[in-house]
Design a protein around this motif. Structure first.
Motif, PDB file in Angstrom:
ATOM      1  N   ASP A  96      -2.275  -3.527   8.249  1.00 55.47           N
ATOM      2  CA  ASP A  96      -3.319  -2.624   7.745  1.00 55.47           C
ATOM      3  C   ASP A  96      -4.048  -1.932   8.891  1.00 55.47           C
ATOM      4  O   ASP A  96      -4.418  -0.750   8.785  1.00 55.47           O
TER       5      ASP A  96
ATOM      6  N   ARG B  28       0.834  -1.206   0.000  1.00 61.00           N
ATOM      7  CA  ARG B  28       0.000   0.000   0.000  1.00 61.00           C
ATOM      8  C   ARG B  28       0.874   1.263   0.000  1.00 61.00           C
ATOM      9  O   ARG B  28       0.584   2.247   0.660  1.00 61.00           O
TER      10      ARG B  28
ATOM     11  N   VAL C 128      -6.320  -0.346  -0.994  1.00 59.32           N
ATOM     12  CA  VAL C 128      -6.171  -1.685  -1.568  1.00 59.32           C
ATOM     13  C   VAL C 128      -6.820  -1.684  -2.944  1.00 59.32           C
ATOM     14  O   VAL C 128      -7.954  -1.225  -3.108  1.00 59.32           O
TER      15      VAL C 128
END
Length: 545
Positions: free
Chosen positions: A336, A288, A348
């Motif tokens: 996350d 990410r 995502v």
């Protein structure tokens, strides 16, 4: 991290580990470090199903390949002291190694670019798997039988346990003591990691060690069998708290100084261009948009994920004694939970719609390289890939392709306009896969014996039936063969076949091209997950093993 954020994170982690709280289930331990402090430490499930002992803070696990960067740390510390040179050839320290007619350095071994075949796969092709007793001398003999490589050193990436076993041996020769003693004296004791130790023999007791389990077909669990010796490639037993102390060292620099982290995470370029994501016992990736450094571990009955986001001062540690679980994705889900809401964290990427995913389902063949991949959708409709029988999730990339959702990420694919599957592998290598057209038939003239001196094995293929109803199976005669067969021989596409090897962890397949001379079968060219370019000449045509 303030108290409120920590409380929220704990609840998120509690939710993620809840599946391990089922009665009669093996366990998991999860740790989250933030700004150098162990902010969350959660345990669930059982360390021993037989004794109903729960996993707790003192429970230790086999961390398998997470051991590799500790071995690299030992090598780098000796290099700092001028006692060895990582750019020196490995044969300088281990003269018994074969001459591959190529320069293979310690750095090549640490970066998984040596081209040396994986010792576990060498043993499997000879009929020996992880649950069968093998001595260190027999492992080394299998390595020393090799005369060829997977590829030219430095040109590609391919994971190989062999390199790290050899690095551990080099540490022992240079330091004049066992690898376990060196690690204890130079790393574990100074950092207070008193539950961490190297366990070369699986017969020796390891205090606090959880029993490893695998799912039983039909439900429940069985104790995982394993009998291979363990060294620098995967021999450590440890726990969350000890790994947190090690992680803290990257801030305090108590061991190895500030240059150790830099040396461990240093990446190199492939000889043909492009950066190798595998540093020195650690993989450097981005999640990410956030740079991560880490490694996974897999051994029968145990799985580990050690995942750092250094620039965000976050580390996630997941260890489990359920060998079929998925701590890689658990660790990323926990990461996350920390990253959500932080600035400059990418969302995502969404998967393509289901109809687009369904177009990918099936068996695909790279006819130029005799390689295959199977793509399927799981029960939730999520795309899954499998190469050589090793399954992996597929996730969406920023450019609209799908990539292997595993640490190496050495498989990326997309459906081309002509209906072929465009695949990118390690080192930027590209290949075109065509859809396999059913029903395939076995190549003619396959029955016979085939031998390979590097494996030390002879394979004998027999056929039954006639015409399109023909079937074939293979039996192995090897130096230590216990799993002699029969192994299934499956037709794929023309002279490309699969040979299925039963395994403790996976039911693996070998991609095989049938070789011909004058129209007659003359041999087999075999590629496994980590052992490739192995030729098995037909016995009456070539040298016997």
């Amino acid at each position: 991290m303030n108290d409120l954020d920590t409380a929220l994170l704990r609840r998120r982690v509690d939710q993620l580990v809840r599946p391990w709280e089922a009665p009669g289930s093996p366990g998991v331990a999860v740790g989250v470090l933030y700004e150098g402090e162990l902010a969350v430490h959660r345990c669930a499930g059982l360390a021993s199903l037989e004794l109903e002992v729960p996993v707790g803070p003192a429970t230790t696990f086999r961390i398998a390949s997470v051991s590799k960067h500790f071995t690299c740390a030992a090598v780098l510390m000796l290099a700092q002291e001028g006692r060895l040179d990582i750019d020196q050839e490995a044969r300088h320290y281990l003269p018994e190694l074969p001459d591959f007619a190529a320069r293979i350095t310690l750095a090549h071994l640490m970066h998984n670019v040596s081209g040396i075949r994986d010792m576990l796969e060498i043993m499997r092709q000879g009929g020996t798997d992880l649950d069968m007793p093998v001595t260190p001398e027999e492992l080394l003999a299998g390595i020393c039988r090799q005369r060829t490589l997977n590829f030219a050193p430095g040109s590609r990436y391919l994971y190989s346990n062999t390199g790290f076993l050899l690095l551990g041996m080099i540490v022992e020769r240079v330091a004049g003591e066992s690898l376990g003693s060196f690690l204890e004296r130079r790393i574990f004791a100074p950092l207070g990691m008193n539950r961490t130790r190297l366990t070369p023999s699986l017969q020796d007791p390891a205090p606090g060690l959880a029993t490893g389990y695998l799912p039983r077909q039909g439900g429940g669990f069985v104790r995982a069998a394993h009998a291979f010796p363990l060294g620098g490639e995967g021999g450590l037993v440890s726990c969350v708290e000890d790994l947190a102390l090690w992680d803290r060292n990257f801030t305090t620099h108590r061991v190895g100084g500030p240059e150790l982290e830099t040396a461990l995470t240093r990446q190199i370029e492939f000889s043909g261009g492009g950066v190798n994501p595998y540093a020195r016992g650690l993989l450097v990736r981005h999640h990410r948009g956030v740079r991560t450094v880490g490694h996974g571990g897999l051994w029968p009955g145990y799985r580990t994920e050690y995942l750092r986001a250094p620039e965000r001062e976050v580390t996630v540690i997941c260890v489990t004694n359920q060998g079929a679980s998925d701590p890689y994705h658990l660790a990323h889900d926990v990461l996350d939970a920390v990253l959500d809401g932080m600035p400059e964290v990418h969302p995502v990427h969404a998967l393509p719609p289901r109809p687009a995913l369904e177009e990918l389902v099936g068996r695909w063949v790279d006819r130029d390289n005799a390689a295959t991949v199977d793509i399927s959708l799981d029960a939730a409709g999520h795309p899954m890939g499998s190469t050589h029988g090793v399954p992996f999730r597929l996730r969406a990339t920023e450019d609209g392709r799908l990539e292997a959702s595993r640490a190496a990420r050495d498989f990326t694919c997309a459906l081309a306009a002509d209906g072929a599957l465009a695949v990118e592998l390690d080192a930027g290598v590209r290949a075109t896969y065509c859809r396999a057209v059913p029903p395939p038939t076995l190549p003619e003239g396959l029955a016979g014996s085939y031998a390979n001196a590097e494996i030390g094995a002879t394979w004998t293929i027999t056929e039954t039936g006639t015409g399109t109803g023909r079937s074939a199976e293979l039996r192995v005669s090897g130096p230590l063969a216990s799993r002699r067969g029969p192994w299934l021989v499956e037709p794929v596409d023309g002279d490309i076949i699969r040979i299925w090897m039963p395994g403790l962890l996976f039911r693996m397949w070998l991609d095989v091209r049938v070789l011909r001379a004058g129209g007659r079968v003359s041999g087999l060219c075999v590629a496994g997950n980590r052992a490739r370019r192995l030729c098995y000449p037909r016995q009456e045509d070539g040298a016997r093993a």
